[in-house]
Write a protein that holds these residues in place. Structure first.
Motif, PDB file in Angstrom:
ATOM      1  N   ILE A  37       0.837  -1.203   0.000  1.00  0.00           N
ATOM      2  CA  ILE A  37       0.000   0.000   0.000  1.00  0.00           C
ATOM      3  C   ILE A  37       0.872   1.253   0.000  1.00  0.00           C
ATOM      4  CG2 ILE A  37      -1.670   1.323   1.356  1.00  0.00           C
ATOM      5  CD1 ILE A  37      -2.774  -1.368   2.366  1.00  0.00           C
ATOM      6  N   TRP A  38       1.925   1.250   0.827  1.00  0.00           N
ATOM      7  CA  TRP A  38       2.844   2.382   0.919  1.00  0.00           C
ATOM      8  C   TRP A  38       3.533   2.635  -0.419  1.00  0.00           C
ATOM      9  CZ3 TRP A  38       4.493   6.666   2.907  1.00  0.00           C
ATOM     10  CH2 TRP A  38       5.843   7.027   2.887  1.00  0.00           C
ATOM     11  N   GLU A  39       4.063   1.591  -1.033  1.00  0.00           N
ATOM     12  CA  GLU A  39       4.772   1.745  -2.302  1.00  0.00           C
ATOM     13  C   GLU A  39       3.828   2.187  -3.419  1.00  0.00           C
ATOM     14  OE1 GLU A  39       6.662  -2.009  -2.826  1.00  0.00           O
ATOM     15  OE2 GLU A  39       8.037  -1.726  -1.139  1.00  0.00           O
ATOM     16  N   ALA A  40       2.608   1.675  -3.394  1.00  0.00           N
ATOM     17  CA  ALA A  40       1.636   2.111  -4.395  1.00  0.00           C
ATOM     18  C   ALA A  40       1.305   3.587  -4.224  1.00  0.00           C
ATOM     19  CB  ALA A  40       0.358   1.264  -4.281  1.00  0.00           C
ATOM     20  N   SER A  41       1.227   4.050  -2.984  1.00  0.00           N
ATOM     21  CA  SER A  41       0.948   5.463  -2.734  1.00  0.00           C
ATOM     22  C   SER A  41       2.088   6.340  -3.222  1.00  0.00           C
ATOM     23  CB  SER A  41       0.714   5.680  -1.235  1.00  0.00           C
ATOM     24  OG  SER A  41       0.456   7.046  -0.968  1.00  0.00           O
ATOM     25  N   LEU A  42       3.328   5.919  -2.988  1.00  0.00           N
ATOM     26  CA  LEU A  42       4.480   6.683  -3.477  1.00  0.00           C
ATOM     27  C   LEU A  42       4.445   6.792  -5.002  1.00  0.00           C
ATOM     28  CD1 LEU A  42       7.412   5.282  -1.281  1.00  0.00           C
ATOM     29  CD2 LEU A  42       6.112   7.396  -0.937  1.00  0.00           C
ATOM     30  N   ALA A  43       4.195   5.668  -5.672  1.00  0.00           N
ATOM     31  CA  ALA A  43       4.181   5.675  -7.137  1.00  0.00           C
ATOM     32  C   ALA A  43       3.026   6.515  -7.681  1.00  0.00           C
ATOM     33  CB  ALA A  43       4.082   4.241  -7.655  1.00  0.00           C
ATOM     34  N   ARG A  44       1.878   6.398  -7.062  1.00  0.00           N
ATOM     35  CA  ARG A  44       0.679   7.104  -7.539  1.00  0.00           C
ATOM     36  C   ARG A  44       0.811   8.616  -7.376  1.00  0.00           C
ATOM     37  NH1 ARG A  44      -2.423   4.413  -4.747  1.00  0.00           N
ATOM     38  NH2 ARG A  44      -2.730   5.803  -2.975  1.00  0.00           N
TER      39      ARG A  44
END
Length: 283
Positions: A37-44
């Motif tokens: 979830i954290w990595e997806a938020s950074l990418a998004r």
């Protein structure tokens, strides 16, 4: 996956594996689901800034939680007559600040040193992120604590060290924040500052910085060219600056994780804790 998304995923994998910034503590504290979830938020929420562009200006209302993905950011304050003091540098994998949750108005500005990629997470997105990733809050608190420790060392650098020591200290810190303390000899790392920016960071004139860099080249064979820093003998340069990396708290993820659990996460059961492999890989 498009080119931009692939690039962002690559940048995130690099910072998550780093020894500074949020990588170590995130790997130790977050569960596998939370890390996704954290990595997806950074990418998004990734955004690019051009060289010298402001990410935030003094006096503005904080609008985002910012984590540097690639490039360097500089924190600074500017006098009415244009004089400027660089207060600190934010490198890849590091948190800019927690202003979004702590102050009504930003008391300093943040700008890109050169081209910069940064994840800018808005307040609503950040609030949802904390709900989905309860282990994230202590990780960000730890990052803010390290940032405060670095700020104290910068105060000592300007207040007590002479010009030669100031420049040597800055070079040592920049190297260690990217590469760790070498066990022997030295090495090279990125170095994106101009001599003018070095002067603004250390309370010196650009002419004085140029002279000191020449002295360090003669005494320690230090080279700064093409945005790279070469330090053949790190121990020699560190001795010149009285550099001690303790304030960077390197190699402490296991202890930090356990303390964070005691302070912030006393009620989590084993199912909510990070898997053992994640902690082991961070040690």
């Amino acid at each position: 996956m498009n080119v931009r998304a692939a690039r962002n995923a690559h940048l995130i994998s690099l910072i998550q594996g780093g020894h500074m910034g949020l990588g170590e503590i995130v790997n130790g504290l977050l569960t596998s689901r939370e890390r996704l979830i954290w990595e997806a938020s950074l990418a998004r929420n990734a955004r690019d800034y051009m060289k010298r562009a402001d990410l935030a200006r003094e006096g503005e209302r904080p609008v985002a939680l910012r984590i540097i993905l690639a490039g360097w950011a500089q924190k600074y304050k500017q006098m009415p007559d244009g004089r400027r003091q660089i207060l600190g540098l934010v490198l890849p994998g590091e948190l800019c600040d927690l202003d979004l949750f702590t102050v009504a108005r930003t008391d300093h500005s943040i700008a890109a040193v050169r081209r910069l990629s940064v994840a800018e997470i808005s307040r609503p997105d950040a609030q949802r992120l904390f709900e989905q990733c309860p282990n994230l809050a202590p990780a960000l608190c730890w990052a803010a604590i390290i940032g405060a420790a670095v700020q104290r060392e910068w105060t000592i650098n300007i207040g007590q060290r002479n010009a030669l020591e100031r420049v040597a200290q800055l070079l040592c810190e920049i190297y260690v924040r990217q590469r760790d303390v070498p066990s022997g000899g030295g090495g090279s790392c990125d170095f994106l500052l101009t001599q003018g920016q070095m002067a603004e960071a250390m309370g010196l004139t650009q002419v004085h910085v140029n002279r000191v860099v020449q002295q360090l080249r003669l005494r320690c064979a230090v080279e700064i060219r093409n945005m790279r820093l070469e330090i053949p003998d790190f121990a020699q340069l560190a001795a010149l600056a009285s550099f001690n990396a303790t304030y960077l708290h390197l190699g402490e993820p296991a202890m930090l994780v356990e303390r964070a659990r005691m302070l912030f996460l006393p009620d989590l059961d084993g199912r909510d804790r990070p898997i053992d492999g994640a902690l082991s890989s961070a040690i």
